[in-house]
Design a protein around this motif. Structure first.
Motif, PDB file in Angstrom:
ATOM      1  N   GLN A  11      77.616  29.245  17.283  1.00  0.00           N
ATOM      2  CA  GLN A  11      78.814  29.751  17.960  1.00  0.00           C
ATOM      3  C   GLN A  11      78.757  29.410  19.440  1.00  0.00           C
ATOM      4  O   GLN A  11      77.691  29.383  20.035  1.00  0.00           O
ATOM      5  N   ASP A  13      80.660  31.074  22.714  1.00  0.00           N
ATOM      6  CA  ASP A  13      81.555  32.148  23.172  1.00  0.00           C
ATOM      7  C   ASP A  13      82.314  32.775  21.995  1.00  0.00           C
ATOM      8  O   ASP A  13      83.535  32.847  22.008  1.00  0.00           O
ATOM      9  N   ASN A  14      81.574  33.166  20.996  1.00  0.00           N
ATOM     10  CA  ASN A  14      82.161  33.867  19.853  1.00  0.00           C
ATOM     11  C   ASN A  14      83.117  33.055  18.989  1.00  0.00           C
ATOM     12  O   ASN A  14      83.778  33.613  18.117  1.00  0.00           O
ATOM     13  N   THR A  15      83.213  31.737  19.247  1.00  0.00           N
ATOM     14  CA  THR A  15      83.936  30.940  18.250  1.00  0.00           C
ATOM     15  C   THR A  15      82.914  30.119  17.477  1.00  0.00           C
ATOM     16  O   THR A  15      82.028  29.487  18.065  1.00  0.00           O
ATOM     17  N   SER A  16      83.057  30.159  16.175  1.00  0.00           N
ATOM     18  CA  SER A  16      82.124  29.428  15.328  1.00  0.00           C
ATOM     19  C   SER A  16      82.439  27.943  15.370  1.00  0.00           C
ATOM     20  O   SER A  16      83.567  27.538  15.126  1.00  0.00           O
ATOM     21  N   VAL A  17      81.431  27.150  15.691  1.00  0.00           N
ATOM     22  CA  VAL A  17      81.607  25.702  15.753  1.00  0.00           C
ATOM     23  C   VAL A  17      80.960  25.050  14.525  1.00  0.00           C
ATOM     24  O   VAL A  17      81.470  24.079  13.984  1.00  0.00           O
ATOM     25  N   LYS A  19      79.778  26.250  10.759  1.00  0.00           N
ATOM     26  CA  LYS A  19      79.915  27.414   9.866  1.00  0.00           C
ATOM     27  C   LYS A  19      79.186  27.175   8.559  1.00  0.00           C
ATOM     28  O   LYS A  19      79.805  27.128   7.497  1.00  0.00           O
ATOM     29  N   GLU A 220      86.504  21.509  11.256  1.00  0.00           N
ATOM     30  CA  GLU A 220      86.405  22.918  11.651  1.00  0.00           C
ATOM     31  C   GLU A 220      85.069  23.536  11.287  1.00  0.00           C
ATOM     32  O   GLU A 220      84.992  24.657  10.789  1.00  0.00           O
TER      33      GLU A 220
END
Ligand SMILES: Nc1ncnc2c1ncn2[C@@H]1O[C@H](COP(=O)(O)OP(=O)(O)OP(=O)(O)O)[C@@H](O)[C@H]1O
Ligand SMILES: [Mg+2]
Lengths: 251, 219
Positions: A11, A13-17, A19, A220
Motif C-alpha cells: 500500500q 498512503d492507504n491505497t493498495s497498489v 493486491k 489495478e
C-alpha cells in the motif's frame, strides 16, 4: 525455481497498489509484464529488488528467503538481504548511470568494490560486455556524452557484470526515442537466446510477444491473466485483457 | 617614502604581518567549518528529530544574528556566565568556525539533497553498502555541485575576517584603521582594500580552476 513470490501486498498512503500478487520465475525463463499505467508493475519490480518493502507476502530468491509475513518472520537479516541483492540485477527506465564515472568505471566499480573482483579481471569483463553491447570504443566516454540508447546498453552491461541470476527490466525503452528502442530490444533478445533469466516490464507488445516465454497482464494491482504469449495476445478469453490490448492497438 | 603624509615603507610591512593574522583566521575557519558544516548537513538530513531540530535551531541562531555579535559573545560571554575566557584568538576562531559551519551546513545539505533518489537506488541494487554509496556515488557529485557556492562563501569570509577587529584581534583591517587615524589619511584603508582584493582574486581564480577540474562530466 529462481524466484517465488506469494500473495504480495503493498500500500501507498492507504491505497493498495499490489493486491496479492503471486509469481514464479524458472531458470532461463523470460517473463514480460504488461498492463496499463498505474497498475503496479514498477512497484512489483521494486519490491522484488528490495527498493520497496512489501506489507505482506513471501518472496524467495535463489533459495534464499527475503521476506515472509505469512509465517510471521518478516524480512530476513541484512546479510541475507545483501546476498539476495547480489543475485538480481535491475535495469531502470531512465538508465541511472553514475554520471561522475566513465563508462568503463560504471561497469568496473561494483565488481571491485562489491564483489571484490581484482581490478584487471573486472576491466577485462567490462570490455567483453562493452564488446557485446557494441560500445567498446566508448569505454572512456562519460554518460553525459552518450545517447539514451548507448546509456541504456551501458546500464545493462553494468548489471550483467555482477553475474545476476535474474535480470529485471522496468520499461527499458520507454525513455528512448523510437529509433533507439530497437538497439535495446536487440540486446535483450540476444540475452534471451543465451538463456538469461529475465523479467521485463514493457509496453512493446510485439517484442513481448516475440521474446517472452510467458506474459503477465497486470491491472489495478492484480495479475489478471498470465500465459503463453500466443494465448494471451492471440485469443484471450479475458475481457479486461481484451479491452487493454484493444485500447493499446488504437494508440 | 611618504604618500599623503603616510610612511608607506613602514606601513606596508606592518600590514603584511597583520595579513598573516587575517590569513590565519581565514584558513583555520575553513579547516574547521567545512568538516563541521558537513556534519551539520548530515545531521539536518537525519530522520531523528532529536538530532535535526537542535541543529536547525543552531543554524537559525548563527545565520540569524550578526557575526560581530557572535564574536562578542564568544569573547565575553564565557566570562560573564562561567568566569573563564577563551582568549581573543580562540574566541575569534570559534565564532568564525561555528558561524561558517552553519552556512556550509546549508550549502552541503542542498548539495546532498540534489542528488536524485535514483542514484541511491541504482547503487543499492548493485550491492553497494550505504556507506559505499555515500562515499563513492553521492559525495563526489555533491562536491562538484557545492563548489561554486563554497567559493562564494569563502570570498565573503575573506571580507568577514575584518570583523575580528571588533574584539581587538590585530588583523589587517585593525592595522589599517589605526594607521588611518594616526596619519589622518585614507591611504591605509585603500591599501587594505587592495590587500583584500588580491586575496579574493586568488580565491576566485582557485575556484575557477577547481570548477574546471570537475567539468569532465555533467550531472
Ligand atoms: N512512492 C510512492 N508513493 C505513493 N504512491 C506511489 C509510489 N510509487 C507508486 N505509487 C502509486 O502506485 C501506483 C502504481 O504505480 P507503479 O509505478 O507501480 O505503476 P506502473 O504499472 O509501473 O505504471 P507505469 O506504466 O506508468 O510505469 C500508482 O497509482 C502510483 O501513483
Ligand atoms: Mg512503471
Amino acid at each position: 525455481m529462481l524466484l517465488k513470490a506469494d500473495n504480495l501486498q503493498k500500500q501507498f498512503d492507504n491505497t493498495s497498489v499490489l493486491k496479492g500478487i503471486s509469481l514464479a520465475v524458472n531458470e532461463g525463463e523470460v517473463i514480460a509484464i504488461i498492463g496499463p499505467s498505474g497498475s503496479g508493475k514498477s512497484t512489483l519490480l521494486r519490491c522484488l529488488t528490495q527498493l520497496e518493502k512489501v506489507d505482506a507476502g513471501r518472496i524467495e530468491v535463489c533459495g534464499k528467503l527475503m521476506v515472509d509475513t505469512i509465517s510471521g518472520l518478516g524480512y530476513s537479516d541484512p546479510k541475507t538481504l545483501h546476498e539476495i541483492i547480489l543475485e538480481v540485477g535491475l535495469v531502470f527506465q531512465n538508465f541511472i548511470l553514475f554520471p561522475h564515472y566513465s563508462v568503463l568505471r560504471n561497469i568496473v566499480d561494483a565488481q571491485v568494490k562489491v564483489l571484490g573482483v581484482d581490478k584487471q579481471t573486472a576491466v577485462d569483463k567490462a570490455m567483453d560486455l562493452l564488446d557485446k553491447m557494441n560500445l567498446r570504443s566508448r569505454s572512456n566516454a562519460y554518460p553525459c556524452e552518450m545517447s539514451g540508447g548507448q546509456q541504456q546498453r551501458v546500464a545493462i552491461a553494468r548489471a550483467l557484470a555482477l553475474n545476476p541470476r535474474i535480470l529485471f527490466f522496468d520499461e527499458p525503452t520507454s525513455a528512448l526515442d523510437p529509433e533507439l528502442t530497437g538497439e535495446i530490444l536487440k540486446v535483450i533478445r540476444s540475452l534471451a537466446e543465451e538463456k538469461m533469466t529475465m523479467v521485463i516490464v514493457t509496453h512493446e507488445m510485439a517484442f513481448a510477444r516475440d521474446v517472452a516465454d510467458r506474459v503477465i497482464f497486470m491491472d489495478e494491482g492484480v495479475i489478471v491473466e498470465a500465459g503463453k504469449p500466443e494465448e494471451l495476445f492471440g485469443n484471450t478469453q479475458n475481457q479486461r485483457t481484451k479491452d487493454f490490448l484493444q485500447r493499446f492497438n488504437q494508440n | 617614502m611618504r604618500i599623503d603624509n603616510v610612511p608607506i615603507d613602514l606601513l606596508i610591512p606592518n600590514m603584511l604581518s597583520a595579513s598573516v593574522k587575517t590569513l590565519q583566521i581565514f584558513f583555520l575557519t575553513i579547516i574547521l567549518s567545512i568538516p563541521l558544516g558537513f556534519l551539520v548537513a548530515l545531521a539536518r538530513r537525519s530522520k531523528y528529530r532529536i538530532i535535526n531540530i537542535p541543529v536547525r535551531i543552531y543554524q537559525l541562531i548563527f545565520r540569524g544574528t550578526p557575526l560581530m555579535l557572535q564574536l562578542f559573545f564568544f569573547m565575553y560571554g564565557p566570562y560573564y556566565i562561567f568566569g573563564f575566557t577563551f582568549g581573543r584568538d580562540l574566541a575569534c576562531i570559534l565564532a568564525f568556525a561555528i558561524n561558517y559551519a552553519a552556512y556550509f551546513g546549508e550549502i552541503f545539505r542542498g548539495g546532498i539533497g540534489s542528488i536524485p533518489k535514483g542514484q541511491y537506488e541504482a547503487a543499492k541494487v548493485l550491492g553497494y553498502t550505504k556507506f559505499q554509496t555515500f562515499m563513492r556515488i553521492v559525495l563526489p557529485q555533491v562536491i562538484k555541485i557545492v563548489i561554486p557556492s563554497t567559493g562564494n562563501e569563502l570570498m565573503t569570509l575573506v571580507k568577514d575576517t575584518s570583523l575580528a577587529q571588533s574584539i581587538a584581534v590585530i588583523e589587517l583591517f585593525r592595522v589599517a584603521t589605526t594607521a588611518g587615524s594616526k596619519y589622518a589619511s585614507t591611504v591605509p584603508i585603500v591599501v587594505a582594500a587592495l590587500f583584500y582584493l588580491i586575496m579574493n582574486t586568488i580565491v576566485e581564480i582557485s575556484f575557477k580552476i577547481i570548477e574546471k577540474k570537475f567539468d569532465y562530466y555533467k550531472n
